[in-house]
Scaffold this active site. Structure first.
Site: not given
Ligand code: GLC
Length: 658
Positions: A333, A525
């Site tokens: 991530d 988030e």
């Molecule tokens: C974010 C998320 C993830 C996403 C990534 C790229 O923090 O946790 O689900 O795919 O970053 O945007």
């Protein structure tokens, strides 16, 4: 008896078969000049050869620097003005985070941008094409004009796996036709606590419902061997594992629950957070997996030793790659390894040695590459791990047909956001509506009735789309093209038959049918965590901290319900939100009908279709609906739970025939 995860995974290991990623190859000549510089392509350039053979040949030709480059993904903004780092740092992938878009933000500009980055990748010594990743989590929400579908919690309410497959096929087509070949979707989280800001990214609280919805992977990737098609993308099942199983109060940094700790035992964790990954890997052939920011703390080992998933070798390599037989790509991530204990070199080697194959490093791609090279030279990361990671990445690129067709196939680009795609979304919206109460058969609204529409979310397409729309957090207002719920009611009932007054200040007719659309403003988030993020409290409330999100109706929405429902002949409360909201006894008592609309996306008309009887109510709750926030986590199956409406609840109506 202690059920060790290993015992469970042994069963899986016996049953697990190698993930069969069938070779995809097309006879057309590589568009890039063969590295051999002659008309006789090198083995890895020969699409007639099986993928494993091509991977082995290419790997044997690569330097360590080129291999480490393939394991590195950075953000669009690092290379938007100068693409040369893609070549000089041998970058394997670029991503767009939420809101990271080309200017202008059009499908053609997206395809032009991705192809411009691709040309820089093909300028490398071995002409290895790059992967472009994006969060197409409810359609390609980053792209203006894309069809924006209901978020997963609404898709879970449909209980319609075939529809979900169709939704994700449209998503894949609009994503691939505009350039990106990799979607960071679907989330397989089973949301256990609605106070979590990512509840709406979950198909529901029950992992078995999540498994039913894994047809999403098939919609994105197509049947085995079709990843190279122009309307398919590589899927990413996420966030492995236990992102929705964390305990409130254990959140990382500023968040009360997001990125927190799943305090659990191996048997419960298997049931609540792991089991849904087995069919995702072995039946649906998910091509990539993204670890969670969260941690796991095994109670049988004694509470107090949480291990971050980004550094969890037991679960990433032992269970996922070993027992489950996952042969795809583990992509970290966003700066996920930066949360690991230790200094930067320790974080880099811990993440790679745990089993992460590619690192999402939006701001530190150079440092990641040089540090990983140092760790390999020092013998702290084995070259076998590097070769395993790069083999997985190259396999995905060959399967996607990128060596034969590195540039965007724009055949279907004109269909993006077109009527056929929006019709699929409208149907998904209607099927996601859950009818929670319907006294005196208030719904569907009788033909010819005069509607009085009020509430914060009746005419706000940004609020009905939610997070991951145009920007990471999403935003209120006319952010995308489409129809609001009010648009749908006007279109269906006749504009002359509709009074619109957001705050219900206009006079309410005694024969009116009130429709009060309440709900949340967008978030993503941890920003959506109830009670967080901690620094987001509003000091303006006379110094009393006010959490950004509280799972309650706003004062304005409560007042609108009170005004309309006390004066109209009947009234319907429609909740547009990413999760259940608390319905106080007063508002609940005043409403003749209550509908959970979730986050419907760009086609608000789909909500009107059920209210007006053009489509029946068929949706079922994907999560339990609590009476109060204090009940959280209230989850189906626990005899102590006493939700207002249980998981699976939903009234039905017949489709109006007249
Ligand atoms: C974010 C998320 C993830 C996403 C990534 C790229 O923090 O946790 O689900 O795919 O970053 O945007």
């Amino acid at each position: 008896m202690r059920t060790s995860l290993r015992a469970t995974t042994v069963v899986l290991a016996v049953a697990a078969s190698a993930l069969s990623l069938t070779a995809v190859g097309t006879a057309s000549p590589a568009t890039a000049q063969p590295a051999g510089g002659t008309s006789h392509p090198l083995p890895y350039e020969d699409s007639r050869l099986p993928v494993p053979r091509r991977v082995a040949d290419l790997l044997s030709r690569m330097t360590l620097e080129e291999k480490v480059g393939q394991m590195t993904q950075t953000e669009r903004y690092q290379v938007a003005d100068d693409t040369s780092p893609i070549t000089t740092w041998h970058l394997g992938s670029i991503l767009s985070g939420g809101g990271s878009t080309p200017t202008p933000n059009t499908p053609t500009a997206w395809a032009d941008m991705v192809d411009r980055f691709q040309r820089a990748a093909l300028a490398t010594r071995l002409h290895i094409p790059l992967l472009y990743g994006i969060d197409s989590v409810h359609g390609d929400g980053n792209m203006l004009g894309a069809t924006v579908f209901p978020h997963n919690i609404g898709l879970g309410a449909t209980r319609d796996p075939a529809l979900v497959r169709e939704v994700e096929h449209v998503t894949a087509s609009e994503t691939r036709s505009s350039g990106p070949q990799w979607a960071f979707a679907p989330c397989l989280c089973a949301a256990r606590d609605d106070r979590w800001g990512r509840t709406y990214e979950s198909f529901g609280e029950d992992p078995r419902l999540v498994e039913q919805m894994e047809t999403a992977i098939d919609g994105l990737q197509g049947p085995p061997g079709h990843l190279g098609d122009r309307d398919r993308v590589l899927a990413t099942v996420k966030h492995y594992a236990g992102d929705g199983d964390t305990r409130y109060g254990t959140g990382s940094g500023d968040y009360p629950i997001d990125q927190g700790v799943a305090v659990t035992d191996r048997k419960s964790f298997w049931r609540n957070a792991l089991q849904q990954y087995v069919p995702a890997v072995r039946q649906h052939h998910a091509g990539s997996v993204m670890p969670s920011y969260s941690s796991v703390d095994w109670t049988e080992d004694g509470v107090g030793n949480p291990v971050k998933m980004h550094g969890n070798r037991e679960l990433l390599t032992g269970v996922l790659k070993g027992a489950m037989g996952f042969h795809g790509v583990v992509i970290s991530d966003w700066e996920g390894i930066h949360q690991l204990p230790g200094d930067w070199p320790t974080q880099v080697r811990t993440g790679v040695n745990a089993g992460i194959d590619m690192m999402m490093e939006p701001n530190a791609y150079q440092s990641f590459e040089t540090t990983l090279l140092d760790e390999v030279h020092a013998g702290r990361v084995p070259t076998s791990r590097i070769d395993d990671a790069v083999s997985r990445i190259l396999t995905a690129k060959f399967e996607l047909g990128l060596f034969e067709h590195p540039f965007t196939d724009r055949t279907d680009l004109p269909d993006i956001g077109g009527p056929a795609h929006r019709a699929v979304a409208r149907r998904a919206v209607a099927e996601s509506q859950v009818l929670l109460a319907n006294h005196h058969r208030t719904l569907p609204v009788r033909p010819g009735a005069h509607l009085y529409v009020a509430g914060s979310n009746a005419d706000d397409i940004g609020n009905q789309a939610g997070g991951w729309t145009m920007t990471w957090q999403g935003g209120s207002g006319a952010t995308i093209p489409g129809t609001t719920i009010l648009d749908g009611l006007r279109q269906g009932a006749g504009a002359g038959n509709v009074t619109w007054s957001q705050d219900a200040s206009a006079p309410v007719g005694p024969d009116d049918v009130g429709v009060v659309v309440v709900g949340e403003t967008p978030y993503a988030e941890g920003f959506g965590d109830v009670g967080g993020p901690r620094w987001a409290y509003d000091p303006g409330d006379h110094g009393v901290p006010r959490p950004v999100k509280d799972m309650q109706l706003s004062g304005a929405d409560k007042a609108a319900v009170d005004r309309v429902c006390s004066a109209a002949a009947s009234c319907v409360v429609v909740v547009v939100s990413g999760r259940p909201l608390v319905l106080d006894p007063q508002q609940l008592g005043e409403a003749d009908a209550v509908v959970a609309a979730w986050l419907p996306g760009s086609e608000g008309e789909g909500v009107a279709d059920t209210l007006l009887g053009r489509r029946p109510f068929t949706g079922k709750l994907p999560v339990s609906w609590p009476r109060t926030v204090a009940q959280e986590p209230v989850k189906g199956g626990d005899p102590h739970d006493d939700p207002l409406f249980p998981f699976g609840f939903g009234l039905t109506t017949a489709r109006r025939t007249s």
